[in-house]
Design a protein around this motif. Structure first.
Motif, short mmCIF file in Angstrom:
data_model
loop_
_atom_site.label_atom_id
_atom_site.label_comp_id
_atom_site.label_asym_id
_atom_site.label_seq_id
_atom_site.Cartn_x
_atom_site.Cartn_y
_atom_site.Cartn_z
N LEU A 151 -4.95 4.59 4.10
CA LEU A 151 -3.87 4.74 5.07
C LEU A 151 -3.94 6.16 5.61
O LEU A 151 -3.77 7.13 4.87
N PHE A 161 -4.60 8.82 2.70
CA PHE A 161 -4.52 8.20 1.37
C PHE A 161 -5.67 7.21 1.28
O PHE A 161 -5.84 6.36 2.16
N ILE A 215 0.75 4.20 -2.78
CA ILE A 215 0.60 5.62 -2.46
C ILE A 215 1.60 6.44 -3.26
O ILE A 215 1.27 7.43 -3.91
N SER A 246 0.82 -1.21 0.00
CA SER A 246 0.00 0.00 0.00
C SER A 246 0.85 1.26 0.00
O SER A 246 0.50 2.26 -0.62
N SER A 300 0.04 8.80 -6.04
CA SER A 300 -0.09 10.18 -5.58
C SER A 300 0.48 11.17 -6.57
O SER A 300 0.13 12.32 -6.58
N LEU A 350 -1.44 5.90 13.39
CA LEU A 350 -1.49 5.29 12.07
C LEU A 350 -2.74 4.42 11.99
O LEU A 350 -3.04 3.69 12.94
N THR A 410 -4.79 11.42 -2.35
CA THR A 410 -3.87 11.84 -1.29
C THR A 410 -4.19 13.26 -0.81
O THR A 410 -4.35 14.17 -1.63
N PHE A 429 -2.38 13.15 7.38
CA PHE A 429 -2.21 12.64 6.02
C PHE A 429 -3.25 11.56 5.75
O PHE A 429 -3.49 10.70 6.60
#
Lengths: 173, 776
Positions: free
Chosen positions: B613, B606, A13, A9, A17, B661, B551, B604
């Motif tokens: 995440l 995603f 990203i 993952s 991204s 996280l 993102t 952050f």
């Protein structure tokens, strides 16, 4: 397995991204509005002869959408719709609608001066330009719905009329 | 642990079997991969899909009415839907989080369910800047940005209904709020007083539960946890929702019990709970296990009926917690304290015209103490003369009117009026310790207003709230905010002066510094009352950037300066010490000088079809902000004047650094794994110091925990064997790092152990009602 999936993952990203596009403007939606403007705004008789001309000031992605629209639909009184990318030398008064993309927003006053009181609907992509020379400018609401602001004084000066049904969708300034 | 291991292995094998079986049986699942997440906003999805599939000619034939909801952007990603979700907690008007005049976090049902959250603590500890700490008697409350917020400084709402305790305004966590019925949680990580009033000084948490609009059907679930060989928790949840043409009805309840911990904790012998201790020499206290001796009991239910603009709701909440600080002669903890609360609300929304909406609301709430094995518990039944304020029931009547006027598409005006009256029952039975008649009622009247200017260059928010009460000075909370979004970038600059008003219980236990000592020095009396609203100036700035459709990153900085903070603390001075000894003092609420923190938070996100995440980091520092003795990291001394500052950057109980996280991965459309973890910096607090062999050789000391981390994982399988059946298994605190809650003020409570490694299971079944129209 957990570590492997975690690494996968993270890699995804990093890859996605940089490549993905964010929240693209839907020019088809704007094109739909321009079509509705053509149908629900009334031009003086002398502007409804020959073709119904929509000019796009400079290069914009909306050109392709408008050309698709023009191939499918007719203008008022069954007129053919012609889409033109306007160049600096063009006579702006020949158009029924002129679309000003965001990239050309700084030229709005200059364009408005050139057109003067001629019955040419000036539609600006950027919000707020209806008070700076455009007749209509698009705006995006907080819930991401496409709306428009309309300068009714300018409409009158340009001898244009809008139907009440269409006016309900926009905001008068 | 062997039996637990067997359960874990068996369950994983069952999931593996289902996974393999599912792969063979349903080959089309690869094609359906896009189905992931799409259940979240089904209506929007269906609309988009409809728009995508109709022919271009049909598209241009769309009626003007259909243009009313025409989206300005193309099909947005899951992340874009998340960051453009409308949040109403920030103002009374729904706005996307990037425009709202607060630093906000939105927690979705998917996040909660996929992590197998045991309760709200598991969910909120992943919010940037949030950290839990210990209040008196073993209760656990929330701190925000390094500041203790549980004392009525964070407003907790369920479906917009305020549920902070009326008497002291506290709200406690730990098997309290059920999570299975939550649709989303809207969190303001900053002040909200200008809209929400006196309990929203540091933050607001609005829990939105599912309604008949989300599920017309039945849902039942069971959650369980095991710490070592002990049952950690067991909870049953039930939901019923029914949607008719004009009426929606929903009801849910959750009932269960849990243990705070199964670890050792130092408790104090108390002769008020066991008379043998009064004659004995057992000493100050001892360590004993919390296993099966630290109950967290909860029952919560909600009934709601809606018809057009009318709604009635009734929320019931019982929360009982073992007082882990008090030991009987066998070193067990017989005392349990709790409250039964009932919150009723009637609301009617009047749409006067296209521009004006007026919504009056009437609330009637009752809170009754429920206690076991306390002198008050007996007194409540037999002899009211001994009842203390903590056994006082309160009734609150509240009338609120909210008005929303859309002047035009650029200007919204919001305003309202808010009145409440609290009555304390049994307040005339309090002891003679304090001076004058104890307060048995309190009323508050507030007016608020806010203007939202959606200018082409930015959004401007300007508003204020004025609140005056019968027992304290007028409080005023102005706020100004500017938010700006251009393309993928957004900025916020926010300034607010928030406040926290004293409640009945605060005023009863307040202390203005004056007291008398009886001529024979046998007791202190006529303790003077006096407490004023606490105020906090908060300056915040946020910058966010959407790097892609998957993102998103935000960074915010804050500066909080708290004036006249209301602190529950242990008071002792030279006179008391000389007459009564160094261990004597008073537990009181006092206004202190100034306090505050500054820091930043990085968030952050995603999000993709495979899952998400999320990561965040938060930091605070006291720096050169003013400090008060009650919160400062100082050497242990009951006399505030004799404490020596040990760390001038941190405050008690809250880590300066925290990294969270949260990772979710869908192995297939039904099977997911979640891994979430917190990395927590050092925390200061006070602990007992057993300095000699004698039973009374006990004092206190400053202690510091080392950096620690919590790792939790959870496997969840939806539609297991049959549609609607979901099961999950996971482990909290995988590496058994054992979280500990420190006390964030000088309150003489030793560190409170949290749960140790816990194996958890959930099973859930959802049965939507059949749509009769479709069957015909």
């Amino acid at each position: 397995m957990l570590v492997k999936m975690m690494i996968t993952s993270v890699i995804m990203i990093l890859v996605f991204s940089t490549s993905a596009k964010a929240q693209d403007v839907d020019y088809r939606a704007q094109s739909l509005y321009l079509y509705k403007f053509a149908r629900y705004i009334y031009w003086p008789e002398n502007k409804l002869a020959g073709e119904f001309k929509i000019g796009v000031y400079g290069n914009s992605e909306i050109l392709e959408e408008l050309k698709l629209m023009a191939s499918l639909k007719k203008g008022p009184d069954g007129m053919d719709i012609t889409i033109v990318e306007i160049s600096e030398e063009d006579d702006l008064s020949q158009f029924n609608i002129i679309y000003i993309p965001s990239s050309k927003s700084r030229q709005i006053r200059e364009i408005a001066e050139k057109i003067g009181d001629a019955p040419v609907l000036i539609v600006a992509e950027r919000e707020g330009l209806a008070s700076k020379g455009a007749t209509i400018s698009f705006l995006v609401t907080d819930s991401m719905v496409l709306k428009f602001e309309i300068n009714m004084v300018k409409m009158e000066e340009q001898s244009l009329e809008i139907s009440e049904e269409l006016l309900k969708l926009g905001y008068e300034i | 642990m062997r039996s637990l291991s067997k359960v874990l292995i068996f369950t994983l094998l069952a999931f593996a079997f289902k996974f393999v079986y599912g792969q063979v049986d349903t080959t089309k699942k690869e094609d359906d991969f896009n189905y992931l997440f799409k259940q979240r906003d089904k209506k929007d999805r269906e609309l988009k899909q409809k728009n995508d599939t109709i022919s271009l000619a049909d598209f241009y034939d769309m009626s003007l009415e259909e243009l009313e909801d025409l989206k300005a952007t193309g099909v947005s990603s899951e992340l874009e839907e998340y960051i453009n979700s409308l949040i109403s907690v920030s103002t009374q008007k729904s706005l996307p989080s990037r425009y709202s005049p607060n630093i906000v976090t939105l927690v979705t049902a998917e996040e909660i369910k996929s992590m197998g959250a045991r309760d709200l603590t598991d969910v909120l500890q992943l919010v940037p800047g949030f950290h839990f700490a210990q209040d008196a008697r073993g209760n656990v409350g929330l701190g925000i940005r390094g500041n203790w917020a549980a004392e009525g400084k964070v407003l907790i709402m369920i479906n917009g209904k305020e549920i902070n305790d009326h008497y002291t305004a506290h709200t406690y966590f730990g098997n309290h709020f059920p999570v299975d019925m939550i649709k989303r949680i809207e969190v303001i990580r900053g002040p909200g007083s200008s809209i929400h009033g006196g309990l929203a000084e540091f933050g607001v948490i609005n829990i939105v539960t599912q309604t008949a609009e989300d599920l017309s059907g039945i849902e039942a679930s069971y959650n369980s946890g095991i710490m070592d060989e002990e049952v950690g928790r067991a909870k049953f949840n039930f939901y019923l929702g029914k949607k008719w043409e004009k009426v929606n009805l929903d009801y849910w309840f959750s009932a269960g019990t849990a243990q705070r911990s199964n670890r050792l904790h130092y408790g104090f012998y108390d002769c008020s709970v066991d008379s043998i201790i009064c004659q004995d020499t057992l000493g100050v206290g001892t360590y004993s296990t919390l296993a099966n001796d630290s109950d967290l009991d909860n029952f919560m239910s909600n009934f709601e009926v809606k018809a057009g603009g009318f709604s009635f709701s009734s929320l019931w909440d019982y929360y009982g917690v073992t007082d882990v600080t008090k030991l009987d002669g066998r070193a067990r903890r017989p005392v349990k304290r709790g409250y039964f609360s009932m919150y009723n609300e009637i609301e009617q929304r009047f749409k006067i015209n296209r521009k004006l909406t007026i919504t009056p609301k009437i609330n009637l709430s009752v809170q009754t103490p429920v206690e076991e094995n306390t002198p008050y518990a007996e007194a409540l039944i037999n002899n009211p003369k001994f009842a203390d304020t903590l056994a006082i029931a309160t009734t609150r009547f509240r009338f609120r009117v909210d008005a929303n006027y859309n002047l035009n598409h650029r200007i919204n005006l919001l305003g309202g009026f808010d009145f409440y009256h609290d009555i304390a029952i049994n307040a005339d039975t309090v002891s003679k310790f304090y001076a004058g008649t104890p307060p048995d009622h309190l009323s508050s009247t507030a007016f608020y207003g806010e203007a939202i200017f959606k200018l082409p260059i930015f959004h401007l928010f300007a508003g204020a709230r004025l609140e005056t009460g019968s027992s304290y000075q007028t409080a005023f909370s102005p706020r100004v905010g500017i938010t700006k979004k251009f393309n993928k970038f957004h900025l916020k600059f926010l300034v607010s002066d928030a406040y926290r008003i004293p409640t009945l219980g605060n005023i009863y236990y307040s202390f203005d510094g004056n007291y008398k000592i009886s001529p024979d020095s046998s007791y202190v009396y006529d303790v003077g009352r006096g407490l004023e609203p606490e105020k906090t100036l908060v300056i915040e700035a946020e910058a966010g950037y959407q790097f892609s459709d998957k993102t998103f990153l935000t960074l915010n900085a804050f500066d909080m300066t708290i004036r006249d903070p209301i602190v529950y603390t242990y008071f002792q001075d030279e006179t008391i010490r000389e007459i009564y000894g160094f261990q004597s003092g008073l537990y009181v609420y006092q206004n202190f000088g100034k306090s505050g923190t500054r820091g930043f938070e990085l968030d952050f996100r995603f999000q993709d079809k495979w899952g998400f995440l999320n990561a965040n980091y938060s930091y605070y520092s006291v720096g050169n902000k003013p400090k008060i003795s009650a919160y400062s990291v100082s050497s242990f001394n009951r006399d505030p004047g004799r404490r020596e500052l040990v760390n001038d950057e941190a405050l008690l109980a809250f880590p300066q650094h925290r990294f969270n996280l949260n990772w979710l991965y869908y192995i297939n459309e039904d099977f997911s794994v979640n891994l979430n973890s917190s990395f927590i910096g050092s925390v200061y607090g006070y602990d007992v110091d057993v300095y000699g062999p004698g039973p009374f050789d006990v004092d206190g000391k400053l202690t510091k925990t080392r950096f620690t981390y919590l790792v939790n994982f959870f496997f969840r399988y939806q539609n297991l064997f049959t549609k609607g059946l979901t099961a999950g298994i996971g482990v909290n605190d995988l590496f058994n790092k054992k979280v500990t809650y420190m006390q964030p003020y000088f309150g003489l409570s030793p560190p409170l152990p949290g749960p140790s490694r816990e194996l958890k299971f959930t099973v859930e079944y959802k049965l939507p009602f059949k749509n009769k129209k479709k069957n015909k």
